[in-house]
Design a protein around this motif. Structure first.
Motif, PDB file in Angstrom:
ATOM      1  N   ALA A 205      33.728   4.568  15.411  1.00 57.56           N
ATOM      2  CA  ALA A 205      33.989   3.280  16.058  1.00 57.56           C
ATOM      3  C   ALA A 205      34.617   2.296  15.076  1.00 57.56           C
ATOM      4  CB  ALA A 205      32.692   2.714  16.624  1.00 57.56           C
ATOM      5  N   LEU A 206      34.140   2.315  13.823  1.00 59.50           N
ATOM      6  CA  LEU A 206      34.710   1.441  12.802  1.00 59.50           C
ATOM      7  C   LEU A 206      36.168   1.800  12.515  1.00 59.50           C
ATOM      8  CD1 LEU A 206      34.277  -0.790  10.696  1.00 59.50           C
ATOM      9  CD2 LEU A 206      33.482   0.973   9.104  1.00 59.50           C
ATOM     10  N   GLY A 207      36.457   3.112  12.465  1.00 54.75           N
ATOM     11  CA  GLY A 207      37.828   3.554  12.241  1.00 54.75           C
ATOM     12  C   GLY A 207      38.762   3.101  13.347  1.00 54.75           C
ATOM     13  N   LEU A 208      38.315   3.213  14.597  1.00 59.27           N
ATOM     14  CA  LEU A 208      39.133   2.759  15.720  1.00 59.27           C
ATOM     15  C   LEU A 208      39.371   1.257  15.651  1.00 59.27           C
ATOM     16  CD1 LEU A 208      37.532   4.857  18.616  1.00 59.27           C
ATOM     17  CD2 LEU A 208      39.753   5.222  17.532  1.00 59.27           C
ATOM     18  N   VAL A 211      42.070   0.535  13.101  1.00 56.35           N
ATOM     19  CA  VAL A 211      43.410   0.859  13.619  1.00 56.35           C
ATOM     20  C   VAL A 211      43.927  -0.278  14.485  1.00 56.35           C
ATOM     21  CG1 VAL A 211      44.699   2.392  15.144  1.00 56.35           C
ATOM     22  CG2 VAL A 211      43.117   3.345  13.471  1.00 56.35           C
ATOM     23  N   THR A 212      43.054  -0.869  15.281  1.00 60.94           N
ATOM     24  CA  THR A 212      43.495  -1.932  16.193  1.00 60.94           C
ATOM     25  C   THR A 212      43.872  -3.212  15.460  1.00 60.94           C
ATOM     26  OG1 THR A 212      41.207  -2.675  16.547  1.00 60.94           O
ATOM     27  CG2 THR A 212      42.097  -1.027  18.079  1.00 60.94           C
ATOM     28  N   HIS A 214      46.005  -3.611  12.976  1.00 59.95           N
ATOM     29  CA  HIS A 214      47.465  -3.598  12.871  1.00 59.95           C
ATOM     30  C   HIS A 214      47.922  -2.144  12.949  1.00 59.95           C
ATOM     31  CE1 HIS A 214      51.260  -5.461  10.823  1.00 59.95           C
ATOM     32  NE2 HIS A 214      51.459  -5.081  12.073  1.00 59.95           N
ATOM     33  N   PRO A 215      48.068  -1.608  14.147  1.00 60.59           N
ATOM     34  CA  PRO A 215      48.362  -0.171  14.311  1.00 60.59           C
ATOM     35  C   PRO A 215      49.534   0.353  13.496  1.00 60.59           C
ATOM     36  CG  PRO A 215      47.831  -1.149  16.421  1.00 60.59           C
ATOM     37  CD  PRO A 215      47.912  -2.290  15.439  1.00 60.59           C
ATOM     38  N   PRO A 216      50.686  -0.324  13.428  1.00 56.97           N
ATOM     39  CA  PRO A 216      51.802   0.262  12.665  1.00 56.97           C
ATOM     40  C   PRO A 216      51.452   0.520  11.202  1.00 56.97           C
ATOM     41  CG  PRO A 216      52.574  -1.559  14.014  1.00 56.97           C
ATOM     42  CD  PRO A 216      51.089  -1.585  14.081  1.00 56.97           C
ATOM     43  N   VAL A 217      50.874  -0.485  10.532  1.00 56.95           N
ATOM     44  CA  VAL A 217      50.569  -0.357   9.109  1.00 56.95           C
ATOM     45  C   VAL A 217      49.449   0.631   8.872  1.00 56.95           C
ATOM     46  CG1 VAL A 217      49.736  -1.585   7.068  1.00 56.95           C
ATOM     47  CG2 VAL A 217      51.428  -2.655   8.561  1.00 56.95           C
ATOM     48  N   VAL A 218      48.387   0.547   9.668  1.00 54.88           N
ATOM     49  CA  VAL A 218      47.222   1.418   9.458  1.00 54.88           C
ATOM     50  C   VAL A 218      47.590   2.874   9.705  1.00 54.88           C
ATOM     51  CG1 VAL A 218      44.902   1.981  10.240  1.00 54.88           C
ATOM     52  CG2 VAL A 218      45.588  -0.411  10.003  1.00 54.88           C
ATOM     53  N   LEU A 219      48.260   3.165  10.811  1.00 51.46           N
ATOM     54  CA  LEU A 219      48.613   4.546  11.126  1.00 51.46           C
ATOM     55  C   LEU A 219      49.602   5.107  10.109  1.00 51.46           C
ATOM     56  CD1 LEU A 219      48.953   4.341  15.022  1.00 51.46           C
ATOM     57  CD2 LEU A 219      47.144   5.461  13.714  1.00 51.46           C
TER      58      LEU A 219
END
Length: 260
Positions: A205-208, A211-212, A214-219
């Motif tokens: 849950a923390l990982g998700l 990601v939310t 800043h999806p572009p940078v995190v992914l």
């Protein structure tokens, strides 16, 4: 009167996931043609999620088939081979002229070679590792790079002097790494049917949540780490004098025992 032979059908559920992944790649190309690179990136990343699910769904529902395996490979070639190559060419590489389309073709060809090698070596490779960077991760590196740049407001990249060459380097690294023998962890030994401690669900849950943010940078950051991890594992095994090949057994096919 002889009975009519029963027609062979196909399993619907896993192939629906595969078709949806294929649609994600097609959608991404269409969005790139219209200059909407953020939507193109989202389409490729959605394809990755769906591609990771179709095989697991087939195994969990006992609906594996030779048709499904071939369909999955063809969808992967479109979504993680041809689509990223066309998108990155449209975004930046067309500004390099002949060098740009050659770089895009090298990536596309490496994706095809990687998928063909995966299909032929599937019975002899250590299941815990991929032989070379998997094509979805390679696509994530290329498309993630585009997504981060586009999200930061960088436009008309193909007309700039510096960025097309940086993009070219990312494309060549991703493509050529697919056809190396460097081991990349596959996560296939993770068993989702086993019970896990409560803290594991909390960490997921923390990982998700991260990601939310800043999806572009995190992914893109996650796949950059993964894209380098194979070389780290390879160097570590070399230093320890350990076997670095992911080929588990010998075969009558041409020798491909990895780098030693």
């Amino acid at each position: 009167m002889l009975p009519r032979p029963r027609r062979r059908g196909i399993y619907v559920l896993p192939n629906l996931f595969t078709l949806a992944a294929l649609f994600g790649g097609f959608y991404a190309v269409v969005m790139a043609m219209n200059g909407r690179f953020e939507h193109a990136a989202i389409g490729i990343f959605c394809s990755m999620v769906l591609d990771s699910l179709d095989g697991r769904v087939a195994r969990m529902t006992n609906t594996q088939s030779a048709f499904g395996e071939q369909m999955d490979s063809l969808a992967d070639m479109v979504s993680f081979g041809a689509a990223p190559a066309l998108i990155v060419y449209e975004w930046a590489l067309k500004g390099l002229g002949k060098a740009g389309w050659i770089a895009a073709f090298v990536y596309c060809a490496c994706a095809a070679l990687r998928l063909a090698r995966f299909n032929t070596n599937i019975g002899i490779v250590d299941k815990r590792f991929f032989q070379g960077l998997p094509s979805p991760a390679a696509a994530a590196l290329v498309i993630g790079f585009i997504w981060v740049a586009d999200d930061s407001g960088l436009t008309h990249v193909s007309t700039l002097a510096f960025w097309p060459w940086v993009t070219c380097a990312v494309v060549l690294y991703s493509g050529l790494t697919m056809v190396t023998n460097v081991p990349f962890y596959s996560f296939k030994d993770v068993n989702f049917k086993r019970t896990v401690p409560f803290i594991v669900i909390v960490l997921i849950a923390l990982g998700l949540a991260i990601v939310t943010l800043h999806p572009p940078v995190v992914l893109f950051g996650v796949f950059c780490v993964y894209g380098l991890s194979g070389y780290v594992v390879y160097a570590w095994r070399k230093m320890k004098g350990q076997h670095v090949s992911v080929i588990a057994t010998s075969t009558d096919e041409p020798d491909e025992r990895g780098l030693h």
